[in-house]
Design an enzyme around this catalytic site. Structure first.
Site, mmCIF file in Angstrom:
data_model
loop_
_atom_site.group_PDB
_atom_site.id
_atom_site.type_symbol
_atom_site.label_atom_id
_atom_site.label_comp_id
_atom_site.label_asym_id
_atom_site.label_seq_id
_atom_site.Cartn_x
_atom_site.Cartn_y
_atom_site.Cartn_z
ATOM 1 N N LYS A 1 4.056 0.851 9.998
ATOM 2 C CA LYS A 1 4.226 2.049 9.175
ATOM 3 C C LYS A 1 3.713 3.284 9.892
ATOM 4 O O LYS A 1 4.276 4.369 9.750
ATOM 5 C CB LYS A 1 3.489 1.879 7.839
ATOM 6 C CG LYS A 1 4.292 1.094 6.829
ATOM 7 C CD LYS A 1 3.722 1.264 5.433
ATOM 8 C CE LYS A 1 2.753 0.155 5.140
ATOM 9 N NZ LYS A 1 2.330 0.105 3.740
ATOM 10 N N GLU B 1 0.875 -1.163 0.000
ATOM 11 C CA GLU B 1 0.000 0.000 0.000
ATOM 12 C C GLU B 1 0.918 1.221 0.000
ATOM 13 O O GLU B 1 1.791 1.333 0.861
ATOM 14 C CB GLU B 1 -0.874 -0.014 1.264
ATOM 15 C CG GLU B 1 -1.894 1.078 1.264
ATOM 16 C CD GLU B 1 -2.793 1.064 2.496
ATOM 17 O OE1 GLU B 1 -3.453 2.080 2.731
ATOM 18 O OE2 GLU B 1 -2.822 0.050 3.220
ATOM 19 N N ARG C 1 4.751 -12.686 9.783
ATOM 20 C CA ARG C 1 5.476 -11.469 9.433
ATOM 21 C C ARG C 1 6.793 -11.413 10.207
ATOM 22 O O ARG C 1 6.948 -12.040 11.238
ATOM 23 C CB ARG C 1 4.635 -10.233 9.705
ATOM 24 C CG ARG C 1 4.282 -10.002 11.151
ATOM 25 C CD ARG C 1 3.615 -8.627 11.334
ATOM 26 N NE ARG C 1 2.588 -8.371 10.345
ATOM 27 C CZ ARG C 1 2.557 -7.283 9.561
ATOM 28 N NH1 ARG C 1 3.490 -6.355 9.672
ATOM 29 N NH2 ARG C 1 1.588 -7.101 8.701
HETATM 30 P P1 ATP Z 1 -0.294 -1.639 6.997
HETATM 31 O O1 ATP Z 1 -0.309 -1.855 8.449
HETATM 32 O O2 ATP Z 1 -0.235 -0.217 6.576
HETATM 33 O O3 ATP Z 1 -1.233 -2.501 6.194
HETATM 34 P P2 ATP Z 1 1.716 -3.374 6.030
HETATM 35 O O4 ATP Z 1 3.037 -3.444 6.704
HETATM 36 O O5 ATP Z 1 0.825 -4.538 5.998
HETATM 37 O O6 ATP Z 1 1.107 -2.120 6.650
HETATM 38 P P3 ATP Z 1 1.533 -3.266 3.139
HETATM 39 O O7 ATP Z 1 1.983 -2.187 2.256
HETATM 40 O O8 ATP Z 1 0.113 -3.637 3.135
HETATM 41 O O9 ATP Z 1 1.974 -2.846 4.589
HETATM 42 O O10 ATP Z 1 2.453 -4.532 2.922
HETATM 43 C C1 ATP Z 1 2.808 -5.027 1.660
HETATM 44 C C2 ATP Z 1 3.171 -6.473 1.771
HETATM 45 O O11 ATP Z 1 4.256 -6.648 2.659
HETATM 46 C C3 ATP Z 1 2.037 -7.302 2.300
HETATM 47 O O12 ATP Z 1 1.916 -8.466 1.511
HETATM 48 C C4 ATP Z 1 2.422 -7.623 3.698
HETATM 49 O O13 ATP Z 1 1.902 -8.852 4.084
HETATM 50 C C5 ATP Z 1 3.948 -7.631 3.625
HETATM 51 N N1 ATP Z 1 4.521 -7.261 4.911
HETATM 52 C C6 ATP Z 1 4.283 -6.153 5.618
HETATM 53 N N2 ATP Z 1 4.943 -6.166 6.789
HETATM 54 C C7 ATP Z 1 5.638 -7.316 6.821
HETATM 55 C C8 ATP Z 1 6.515 -7.927 7.767
HETATM 56 N N3 ATP Z 1 6.812 -7.337 8.925
HETATM 57 N N4 ATP Z 1 7.044 -9.123 7.451
HETATM 58 C C9 ATP Z 1 6.757 -9.710 6.286
HETATM 59 N N5 ATP Z 1 5.931 -9.210 5.367
HETATM 60 C C10 ATP Z 1 5.374 -8.023 5.616
HETATM 61 MG MG MG Z 2 -1.246 -4.205 4.813
#
Ligand code: ATP
Ligand code: MG
Length: 567
Positions: free
Chosen positions: A282, A45, A272
């Site tokens: 974020k 995102e 994660r």
């Molecule tokens: P938000 O809380 O804003 O949704 P997010 O960290 O999930 O934040 P995204 O931009 O939706 O952010 O994440 C993009 C991709 O990265 C998604 O597929 C998510 O699952 C993966 N991702 C995010 N954080 C992690 C993490 N700590 N470890 C592994 N994968 C992650």
């Molecule tokens: Mg997300």
């Protein structure tokens, strides 16, 4: 457990155990599912910069595609117009490329699918599977209830199809204020899975979108977007983090109710990445930036990809880190030391060694000729046979590290003290004959003699207490050196005492700036160049450097000495 992992079918050709996703994928290929294709995607995102957790997801998604001759798309999940910005889109593309991955011509935006998603919403309405609800989000949320008891059905749930269609079209035309209507799926208000209790599909938002402008004033929710976007892009394995496991029935419900083909993407979940001493949300990272706890998203103390890059991390080290930690099905916390190990390991191989003194103490070699500059040849990297050599000037006055001298050293101190001998690396053995103090009792100068017989490479052996790094005073360059420590002082900074928050766990000493004396060989070093300052750690040139002054960031210490305060 181990037996299972060691079974031959669970190891790849290099004998490495396969992770559970690889096992699933190979089974799908074997069964010919989706024509045995492997197509993944990374779906950020664009509401912030990527962090090391995202990097793990990038390595996983692109890595699996590479391993199985598949493809991986980059897709911006830009369904929420209020938080998204072009700056984030650009930084994300830069970071994915920098990590070494290529989406080729497959760059997509969820907003590309707004028309199709709208048509699908209409289809659900026409099939009696979606309705417009006029209640407030508070009312809807109360009616949703708790998992252990069925929720309450909305009074609008059984609206006739025509009325739903008419209202939805008027929502789209902008006739209603935000919060007055939503479109909901008609699934099951008694489902033990709360996500199946008539989830919201569309909400009204009178907000411009970074790509579609003011075309839309209704925006689809994540759940109504993600699986269908996967479908439209031909994704086969849609890999996300564990919190989406409970969304999977909904992901499948939409596809089952909207498409007729046999081809189906499937969602898989993994744990994660969490790192000790690090916040990864974020929202929290944005707070650190906005409230100026750090200098920006790319501050070298940030766990962002751009921060790590500026800090001196290499793409290889991050990919190795992702590989080393593997993937898990349960939440866990990885020691940030593992990340530090990965960069140390890579820099040990590639970083040229140089001499830098960060806390200088002047040494006068009393028996060395005044004005003489001796050019010593010193190898750049003992770990790299092709690393070459450089010229290091040696003169009568030099600097050594203040901590390398003690007026009254204990026996175990393998450095310099009155009457003691040490080797100056690549140069001579010197002996401390005397020293001078200022009026406050601080040592300001050492007086040493050198033994010309002991020149490095001359073959003359001399047993000395230790070997020190040094820099010639006459030719040294001054550089600003930014010494970073962990940004948080507690292992789990997300947990704070009552009445406090994660920012109260910030390490007040996460940045110390010193002026270092550095040998002249690095005079023309460019931003991003990496060095080992011998005995001190790995450092890289910061983009803040100018032609007048070099600025260095400390990437990581030489050893994992954090707890010992060995800075
Ligand atoms: P938000 O809380 O804003 O949704 P997010 O960290 O999930 O934040 P995204 O931009 O939706 O952010 O994440 C993009 C991709 O990265 C998604 O597929 C998510 O699952 C993966 N991702 C995010 N954080 C992690 C993490 N700590 N470890 C592994 N994968 C992650
Ligand atoms: Mg997300």
């Amino acid at each position: 457990m181990n037996d299972y992992k060691n079974a031959p079918e669970h190891q790849d050709s290099e004998g490495k155990s396969k992770n559970f996703l690889e096992i699933f994928i190979e089974e799908d290929i074997r069964k010919g599912k989706n024509e045995s294709r492997v197509h993944t995607r990374f779906p950020p995102e664009p509401n912030g910069y990527l962090h090391i957790g995202h990097a793990k997801s990038i390595c996983l998604n692109f890595g699996l595609a590479n391993k199985y001759n598949g493809l991986c798309n980059l897709r911006f999940d830009d369904t929420n117009p209020s938080k998204e910005e072009e700056e984030y889109v650009n930084s994300i593309m830069e970071d994915v490329r920098w990590l070494g991955f290529d989406w080729e011509d497959r760059l997509f935006y969820a907003s590309d699918y707004f028309d199709q998603l709208f048509e699908w919403a209409v289809k659900l309405i026409k099939n009696g599977k979606a309705y417009v609800d006029d209640q407030t989000s508070e009312q809807i949320s109360i009616q949703r209830g708790v998992p252990t008891r069925p929720g309450t059905e909305s009074p609008f749930r059984n609206r006739p199809v025509d009325e739903n269609l008419d209202l939805f079209m008027r929502m789209k035309k902008g006739e209603f204020k935000e919060g007055t209507h939503v479109l909901r799926a008609k699934i099951d208000m008694a489902s033990p899975n709360m996500h199946m209790r008539d989830p919201v599909l569309y909400r009204i938002m009178h907000t411009s979108h970074h790509r579609t402008g003011d075309t839309w004033c209704i925006y689809p929710m994540y759940d109504f977007t993600h699986g269908q976007s996967d479908y439209l892009e031909g994704i086969t394995h849609s890999i996300c983090t564990l919190e989406f496991e409970i969304h999977r029935p909904l992901y499948d419900w939409f596809l089952d109710n909207l498409i007729e083909t046999e081809y189906r993407p499937r969602q898989y979940e993994f744990a994660r990445l969490n790192l000790s001493y690090t916040v990864m949300s974020k929202r929290k990272l944005l707070e650190l930036v906005n409230e100026k706890y750090v200098k920006g998203w790319d501050d070298p103390r940030m766990p962002t990809v751009s921060g790590l890059r500026r800090r001196g991390y290499t793409p290889e080290s991050i990919r190795n880190f992702a590989d080393r930690i593997g993937i898990a099905k349960r939440e866990n916390v990885i020691d940030v030391g593992v990340l530090e190990f990965s960069i140390r390991e890579h820099l040990n191989k590639i970083a040229p060694r140089i001499f830098a003194v960060l806390d200088p103490l002047k040494v006068i070699i009393t028996n060395y000729p005044e004005g003489k500059i001796e050019e010593l040849t010193i190898e750049n990297n003992p770990e790299d046979l092709d690393g070459g050599t450089r010229i290091v000037p040696f003169t009568k006055e030099i600097y050594i590290e203040r901590s390398d001298f003690m007026e009254d050293p204990p026996n175990k101190f393998f450095r310099l003290g009155p009457g003691r001998e040490v080797r100056l690396k690549g140069a001579y053995v010197i002996k401390c004959e005397d020293f001078k103090k200022d009026e406050n009792g601080n040592i300001v100068e050492l007086y040493c003699t050198y033994d010309p017989e002991t020149k490095s490479g001359s073959g003359v052996q001399r047993k000395v207490k230790g070997t020190l790094h040094w820099v010639s005073m006459e030719t040294a360059i001054d550089a600003e050196v930014r010494i970073y420590d962990r940004l948080f002082k507690t292992e789990n900074p997300d947990i704070a005492e009552e009445g406090k928050d994660f920012k109260d766990n910030i390490n007040p000493e996460s940045l110390t700036v010193v002026t270092g004396k550095i040998e002249p060989a690095i005079k023309n070093a460019k931003a991003g160049e990496k060095f080992q300052f011998q005995r001190l750690g790995y450092f890289c040139v910061d983009p803040d450097s100018t032609s007048e002054k070099l600025v260095f960031n400390r990437t990581v210490t030489l050893k994992d000495t954090w707890a010992k305060m060995n800075r």
